[in-house]
Design a protein around this motif. Structure first.
Motif, PDB file in Angstrom:
ATOM      1  N   SER A 179       0.823  -1.223   0.000  1.00 25.54           N
ATOM      2  CA  SER A 179       0.000   0.000   0.000  1.00 25.54           C
ATOM      3  C   SER A 179       0.850   1.263   0.000  1.00 25.54           C
ATOM      4  N   THR A 185      -2.167  -8.488  -6.517  1.00 28.99           N
ATOM      5  CA  THR A 185      -3.146  -7.708  -5.772  1.00 28.99           C
ATOM      6  C   THR A 185      -2.499  -6.423  -5.288  1.00 28.99           C
ATOM      7  N   THR A 203      -3.603   2.346  -3.510  1.00 23.67           N
ATOM      8  CA  THR A 203      -3.816   2.978  -4.810  1.00 23.67           C
ATOM      9  C   THR A 203      -2.647   3.896  -5.139  1.00 23.67           C
ATOM     10  N   ARG A 242      -5.798  -7.517  -9.246  1.00 25.81           N
ATOM     11  CA  ARG A 242      -6.874  -7.058  -8.355  1.00 25.81           C
ATOM     12  C   ARG A 242      -6.504  -5.691  -7.806  1.00 25.81           C
ATOM     13  N   PRO A 283      -7.976  -1.986  -5.658  1.00 24.96           N
ATOM     14  CA  PRO A 283      -9.029  -1.464  -4.793  1.00 24.96           C
ATOM     15  C   PRO A 283      -9.712  -0.213  -5.334  1.00 24.96           C
ATOM     16  N   TRP A 284      -9.381   0.217  -6.527  1.00 27.01           N
ATOM     17  CA  TRP A 284      -9.948   1.442  -7.089  1.00 27.01           C
ATOM     18  C   TRP A 284     -10.906   1.129  -8.242  1.00 27.01           C
ATOM     19  N   ASN A 304     -12.284  -2.445  -7.768  1.00 30.06           N
ATOM     20  CA  ASN A 304     -12.977  -2.336  -6.469  1.00 30.06           C
ATOM     21  C   ASN A 304     -12.820  -3.602  -5.628  1.00 30.06           C
ATOM     22  N   TYR A 305     -11.661  -4.233  -5.750  1.00 25.84           N
ATOM     23  CA  TYR A 305     -11.392  -5.473  -5.029  1.00 25.84           C
ATOM     24  C   TYR A 305     -11.145  -5.213  -3.551  1.00 25.84           C
ATOM     25  N   THR A 306     -11.749  -5.996  -2.699  1.00 28.11           N
ATOM     26  CA  THR A 306     -11.460  -5.972  -1.268  1.00 28.11           C
ATOM     27  C   THR A 306     -11.148  -7.398  -0.834  1.00 28.11           C
ATOM     28  N   PRO A 307     -10.005  -7.572  -0.186  1.00 31.07           N
ATOM     29  CA  PRO A 307      -9.614  -8.934   0.230  1.00 31.07           C
ATOM     30  C   PRO A 307     -10.544  -9.497   1.302  1.00 31.07           C
TER      31      PRO A 307
END
Length: 121
Positions: A52, A72, A76, A95, A97-98, A118-121
């Motif tokens: 991150s 992953t 962002t 993957r 998250p945006w 828009n992936y969330t683990p």
């Protein structure tokens, strides 16, 4: 064979592991940027996530890294160069998250990859 990097590393310079076939990293420390040609043609590199903390990924950073299959993003980045993952022929899933379009240039050279937004683990 290099299998890990110390967590104290925050910067890896351009060309640091250029064509290094003895690097089998599966993760990266919390670095700020991934510069151009950093892991160029490191065919055994098998990272599965981008920390991150990464703010940018430059041109050819992961060029021809065939060991990467699924990637992953844990955050962002501000920028990913359009060919950062060029010729990563086994990279099938990215993957992020945006939302689509939030970071331009997708799929960033990974032409065989499907991007899951828009992936969330």
């Amino acid at each position: 064979i290099l299998t890990s990097l110390p967590n104290s590393i925050t910067t890896i310079g351009s060309y640091a592991f250029y064509e290094c076939n003895n690097i089998t990293l599966t993760s990266l420390p919390n670095i700020d940027n991934i510069y151009g040609y950093t892991f160029y043609n490191c065919q055994q590199l098998a990272i599965s996530s981008i920390p991150s903390t990464v703010q940018s990924i430059d041109y050819y950073a992961f060029y021809a890294c065939r060991g990467i299959t699924t990637l992953t993003f844990l955050g962002t980045p501000n920028r990913i160069d359009y060919d950062a993952f060029k010729y990563c022929s086994n990279l099938r899933t990215i993957r992020v998250p945006w939302a689509s379009g939030a970071v331009s240039g997708s799929p960033w050279g990974a032409t065989n990859a499907t991007i899951v937004y828009n992936y969330t683990p």
